[in-house]
Enzyme design. Sequence first.
Site, PDB file in Angstrom:
ATOM      1  N   HIS A 263      17.078 -14.110 -47.878  1.00 34.97           N
ATOM      2  CA  HIS A 263      15.799 -14.760 -47.582  1.00 34.97           C
ATOM      3  C   HIS A 263      15.092 -14.080 -46.409  1.00 34.97           C
ATOM      4  O   HIS A 263      13.939 -13.663 -46.518  1.00 34.97           O
ATOM      5  CB  HIS A 263      16.042 -16.247 -47.261  1.00 34.97           C
ATOM      6  CG  HIS A 263      14.802 -16.998 -46.889  1.00 34.97           C
ATOM      7  ND1 HIS A 263      14.122 -17.801 -47.774  1.00 34.97           N
ATOM      8  CD2 HIS A 263      14.096 -17.054 -45.728  1.00 34.97           C
ATOM      9  CE1 HIS A 263      13.061 -18.313 -47.185  1.00 34.97           C
ATOM     10  NE2 HIS A 263      13.020 -17.884 -45.933  1.00 34.97           N
ATOM     11  N   GLU A 264      15.810 -13.960 -45.298  1.00 34.44           N
ATOM     12  CA  GLU A 264      15.169 -13.384 -44.102  1.00 34.44           C
ATOM     13  C   GLU A 264      14.819 -11.916 -44.339  1.00 34.44           C
ATOM     14  O   GLU A 264      13.804 -11.425 -43.841  1.00 34.44           O
ATOM     15  CB  GLU A 264      16.056 -13.549 -42.867  1.00 34.44           C
ATOM     16  CG  GLU A 264      16.375 -15.013 -42.485  1.00 34.44           C
ATOM     17  CD  GLU A 264      15.153 -15.916 -42.335  1.00 34.44           C
ATOM     18  OE1 GLU A 264      14.045 -15.405 -42.064  1.00 34.44           O
ATOM     19  OE2 GLU A 264      15.303 -17.153 -42.528  1.00 34.44           O
ATOM     20  N   HIS A 267      11.464 -11.657 -45.854  1.00 38.80           N
ATOM     21  CA  HIS A 267      10.416 -11.629 -44.830  1.00 38.80           C
ATOM     22  C   HIS A 267      10.365 -10.238 -44.186  1.00 38.80           C
ATOM     23  O   HIS A 267       9.302  -9.681 -43.948  1.00 38.80           O
ATOM     24  CB  HIS A 267      10.727 -12.643 -43.722  1.00 38.80           C
ATOM     25  CG  HIS A 267      10.514 -14.074 -44.115  1.00 38.80           C
ATOM     26  ND1 HIS A 267       9.293 -14.568 -44.495  1.00 38.80           N
ATOM     27  CD2 HIS A 267      11.368 -15.135 -44.144  1.00 38.80           C
ATOM     28  CE1 HIS A 267       9.405 -15.884 -44.760  1.00 38.80           C
ATOM     29  NE2 HIS A 267      10.655 -16.250 -44.564  1.00 38.80           N
ATOM     30  N   GLU A 293       6.444 -16.567 -47.255  1.00 38.69           N
ATOM     31  CA  GLU A 293       7.542 -17.288 -47.885  1.00 38.69           C
ATOM     32  C   GLU A 293       7.649 -16.935 -49.372  1.00 38.69           C
ATOM     33  O   GLU A 293       8.729 -17.027 -49.952  1.00 38.69           O
ATOM     34  CB  GLU A 293       7.324 -18.798 -47.679  1.00 38.69           C
ATOM     35  CG  GLU A 293       8.559 -19.644 -47.875  1.00 38.69           C
ATOM     36  CD  GLU A 293       9.636 -19.445 -46.815  1.00 38.69           C
ATOM     37  OE1 GLU A 293       9.408 -18.733 -45.811  1.00 38.69           O
ATOM     38  OE2 GLU A 293      10.729 -20.008 -46.994  1.00 38.69           O
TER      39      GLU A 293
HETATM   40 ZN    ZN Z   1      11.319 -18.176 -44.724  1.00 34.33          ZN
END
Ligand code: ZN
Length: 499
Positions: A263-264, A267, A293
């Site tokens: 997830h990170e 980003h 996101e």
């Molecule tokens: Zn996030």
Amino acid sequence: MSLDALKARLQDIHSLNQVGGLLGWDQRVKMPSAGAPARAEHLATISKLSHQLLTSDETANLIEAAKQEIDPNDFDSDDTSLVRVAAEDYRKAAKIPTALVVEMEKTVAIANEAWVEARAKDDFSLFQSHVEKIYDLVGQQAEALGYKENIYDALIDLYESDMTTAEVKRLFDELRTGLVPIVKAIGQQADKISDAPIHQPFDVAKQREFGEMVVSKLGFDFSRGRQDESVHPFCSNFSRNDVRLTTRFDPNWLSPALFGTIHEAGHGMYEQGSPEHLDHTILAGGTSLGVHESQSRMWENIVGRGLPFWNHFYGQLQSTFPEALGNVDLDTFYRAANKSEPSLIRVEADEVTYNLHIMVRFDIEVAVLNGDLAVKDLPEAWNAKYEEYLGIRPPNNRLGVLQDIHWSLGIMGYFPTYALGNLLSVQFYELALKDHPSIPDEMAEGKFDTLLNWMREHIHQHGRKYSSPELVKRVTGGAIQTGPFLGYIRQKFGQLYDL
Ligand code: ZN
């Protein structure tokens, strides 16, 4: 040239903000908690200088003068975009008094430490007065910014331009209507999937190594980034060439660190994909939190919890953890990683129930800011909403109202962007798939660059040049929608649970 003078000034402001970001990263990753009061002062000074520079008459004059030097019809050019974005940044910042910015910065730096302690001790009372003060300051901020209908509009707009409370409500109502029958149907088939395979001892050092190997393969460049540990995982960056991820490990559960890292890194890849010629300008980085996101959730869920991805990586995971997974076949593991059930912690929620967690926070924030709910009643309101939306009640505040860092940072209005990002992730992915139907087959062979390059070309390369609605319109031809996300969930989980 006024435009050059404006650029130089904006670069100073940008640098100050990046320095503030680095101090914030350090606070959450390295700093001993006793350093909080001094750090609060440092951050307040940086914010004050940045805000004063941005909102000064000189900046306003430079923006006006620079408007004469650009072609406003050349909407896409870097210079026109720079002046347009600077004018918008100025417009918002100038409405907020510097004193309020400073007070907020000092308050949150202390509140963040209080939150860490309250969460560790499962004691909301240690945090309550801080949240009361922060909600008060955030309310002042919203009033200063102004809004048409709902005070909360002013706050969402800080993170997702032009989004309104009414539009979020409309999207969330649609989403809930679509999701509730799926959650119910899955609940009736709950025994079909066991997540026991991912709840076993997994050596933390090996978890870290595997996660970092995975995100390198996806396209996160560790020569321009790094990963550390923090209480609440996040990604921050100080240029496209210095992008920091954080994660947290559970020695008995594979998912939080692995999917959190992906997830990170989602980003992070957005930030690393911000174009070089925009670096060190206010146009660098991601445009809105919702679009940000969309990237993190796409890599985490559509890719990272997808079958093609595990077709490629599962053998390596098995050989990394032979004791835990040696006798678990791919299909059993894939199903375990996608088990859906109402749970208490947002960041660990499955794809079906995740957005319901966001709706709880949205409802609560809107109620507090509109004076319909007192901060002291937050724990009870939180628990009641979990019962209403997810059918479960947190046994304590650590697993309830104290789980998220956001209120301690004064970023109310932020939560809805997570759900908006989920919606956008599917909208974007489906367009990439339409252009390149081979993407799933490529992923099964460990090739992720077609997908990453599509995101680079359609989203990352624009940095902050276009506001979120402009970018979404440019890419999808329309606006944020619930249909594609609901279709994706129905298809994937219909298959997993034989619905
Ligand atoms: Zn996030």
